[in-house]
Scaffold this motif. Structure first.
Motif: not given
Lengths: 199, 395
Positions: B185-196
């Motif tokens: 859901l956070a990556s729906g704002f900004k992509l960076y959480p997908l790094l995890f």
């Protein structure tokens, strides 16, 4: 933790109330008015004997610099660009020379000169020339006939027309204290009285 | 506690109304089209660019558009009729000279204030004893860095930040799938959480769980962006510098790879919290980052500082270095122009970059500070790994 609370509180108050005052100490010149709007399609070429002459009225004392937007297509002009200031009797009173090398295309270029203390409400002329530049090394300035009344008229190619270059006049402030006082009084007036407009 | 909260809010309001970064106006202008019924902002901006006063692309992901646009729709009656025309005003001087600018900035930054205070309370939930809870609360609300990051630079990243924090609260409760969903859901704002995702994959107990944990944020993200996929979306958001900038440094990719393979091959008790912190310490050590990115890590550094008090001074020092680095770019809006509400006379002042360049190579100075941050961060990572290893052994 108490130390951190104090540190942060003081830092933020410093940022909001003190930093602008410190920055204001660095202000050496104050612009008279915003640069008037202009149509970028209306331009005058300056090279050889093609010189532009502009008449204007200084609205304040301590006139110290004049700026306008200058095009230097492909940065070809690397010659002297001469700014000459005359009084109302066309006596030369100041001259500033810059090199075209330092004028990037479209730059808002300032011509600095020794302060004229009694400039308030006086009429002046300036000329802008680049006598050593050929037609391939032309610089260009913008013009409009729809200018504020203090930008009176200009002469180019022996034609005199109303209006002129979109210039900004810069004045040396009386002192840093006056600058700081002006900035904060304007800010708080706008904050407390939303309809207040900076004079 | 109430007095502290009141003081924290007062400080934030002061910064909100007096200091202005123009990005907040740009992305709120773009988000204002939601009120007019525009669903796909990416296509709309590209198709109408010629007629729009501000011609920038919308570089954020769809949830940012809906969150900001939805908020604007809700407060529209309160901010007055001139608000939309102020958002659309392309004049640099008329924007800051608008008599209602203080009200407008307060309105635009109000959601950040709400989320910021919410983060302070969420941070308390990471701790059991009252002393640590209060410490986390104070460290978050009374460090100058987050106030500057959120209110000076108008940091819309606070939306994904609170979601990632909520995600880690779920991880703390061993609820891995809700956590993975929140990261998506956070990556729906900004992509960076997908790094995890690679680290989430490693925590699965078997292959099926590993795949599901890795797929959950990815699928959530894909579902969010799917209705918007178009050349305009790809160009504006997906491959914009804001998204791909992280991988411009080979050292970042190398560092993240090292971290992943260490976790895969050597770490028998993966602590996801540590890995989250380390991922972004590596990113900030080797990438030319935007100052807004620093907020991604901020609440987690507060947790680390409370958990490991011996590191708190180091964390403060590294935070200072990290904030200083972007201020050394030749960008007026990082420094001098932030104060244009006070006066446009500041336009005549040189930037710190120009001033320092008179005495020393500013790019070199920035490299020195960045190397200091990188070296310090790497040693801090090693120290945390070592401490946790010893603590794990003793327990």
């Amino acid at each position: 933790m108490k130390k951190l609370i104090w540190f942060t509180t003081v830092s933020i108050l410093f940022l909001v109330f003190v930093v602008p005052a410190i920055l204001a100490l660095g202000i050496k010149l104050i612009p008279g008015e915003d640069q008037p709007g202009y149509d970028p399609n209306f331009r005058l070429s300056i090279y050889w004997t093609r010189v532009v002459k502009q008449q204007f009225v200084s609205k304040d004392s301590n006139l110290s610099a004049i700026a306008t937007s200058i095009r230097n297509p492909n940065l070809k002009n690397k010659e002297e660009i001469v700014f000459t200031l005359f009084d109302s009797e066309m006596h030369k009173i100041r001259e500033t020379i810059i090199n075209g090398e330092n004028v990037e295309d479209g730059n808002f270029t300032k011509f600095y000169f020794d302060t004229i203390p009694d400039s308030k409400d006086k009429t002046y002329f300036f000329t802008l020339s680049s006598l050593n530049a050929g037609p391939e090394e032309t610089i260009e300035v913008f013009y409009s006939d729809n200018m504020p009344d203090w930008i009176v008229q200009f002469t180019y190619d022996e034609n005199e027309k109303k209006g002129g270059l979109p210039i900004v006049l810069y004045y040396k402030p009386e002192s840093s204290v006056v600058v700081i006082k002006d900035i904060y009084s304007s800010l708080f007036s706008r904050l407390l009285f939303p309809n207040y407009q900076k004079p | 506690m109430k007095k502290l909260l009141f003081l924290a809010i007062a400080l934030r309001i002061l910064v909100s109304i007096f200091i202005f970064h123009p990005d907040i106006k740009t992305y709120n202008f773009q988000s204002s089209f939601l009120k007019k019924g525009v669903f796909n902002i990416y296509n709309y901006l590209v198709e109408n660019k010629k007629n729009l006063p501000l011609k920038d692309d919308f570089v954020y992901f769809p949830l940012t558009y809906f969150a900001l646009g939805g908020y604007q729709a809700a407060v529209a009656p309160l901010v007055g009729s001139g608000f939309d025309s102020w958002l659309a005003d392309a004049g640099t001087n008329s924007t800051v000279g608008n008599p209602h600018i203080f009200k407008y900035l307060l309105a635009l930054k109000l959601p950040y204030l709400v989320l910021d205070i919410a983060i302070a309370f969420l941070l308390m939930l990471f701790f059991e004893n009252e002393k640590d809870k209060k410490k986390a609360f104070v460290y978050w609300l009374f460090n100058p860095f987050t106030i500057v990051l959120i209110y000076v630079y108008s940091n819309v990243d606070i939306f994904p930040v609170i979601l990632t924090l909520l995600g880690f609260l779920q991880i703390k409760k061993q609820k891995m799938f809700p956590a993975a969903f929140l990261l998506g859901l956070a990556s729906g704002f900004k992509l960076y959480p997908l790094l995890f995702i690679p680290f989430l994959f490693l925590t699965g107990r078997n292959l099926k769980e590993k795949i599901l944990l890795a797929a959950t944020p990815l699928v959530t993200f894909v579902l969010i962006v799917l209705p918007f996929v178009s050349p305009a979306f790809i160009q504006s958001a997906l491959v914009s510098g804001l998204t791909t900038g992280i991988f411009t440094s080979e050292f970042t990719t190398l560092g993240l790879s090292l971290l992943f393979f260490y976790a895969l091959l050597m770490d028998k008790h993966i602590n996801l919290f540590n890995y989250w912190v380390f991922v972004f310490l590596i990113v900030f050590s080797f990438t030319l980052f935007h100052i807004q990115w620093l907020l991604w890590l901020a609440p987690f550094l507060v947790i680390l500082a409370v958990k490991k008090p011996n590191l708190s001074s180091l964390i403060f020092l590294f935070s200072l270095a990290a904030v200083v680095i972007p201020l050394l770019y030749q960008d007026r809006f990082m420094t001098i122009s932030l104060f244009r509400i006070y006066s446009t006379w500041f336009d005549n002042l040189p930037t710190p970059f120009s001033v320092i360049t008179k005495f020393y190579d500013t790019d070199n100075l920035r490299s020195v500070v960045h190397s200091f941050l990188a070296g310090g961060s790497l040693v801090m990572m090693f120290k945390v790994f070592k401490q946790d290893f010893v603590e794990g052994k003793n327990s």
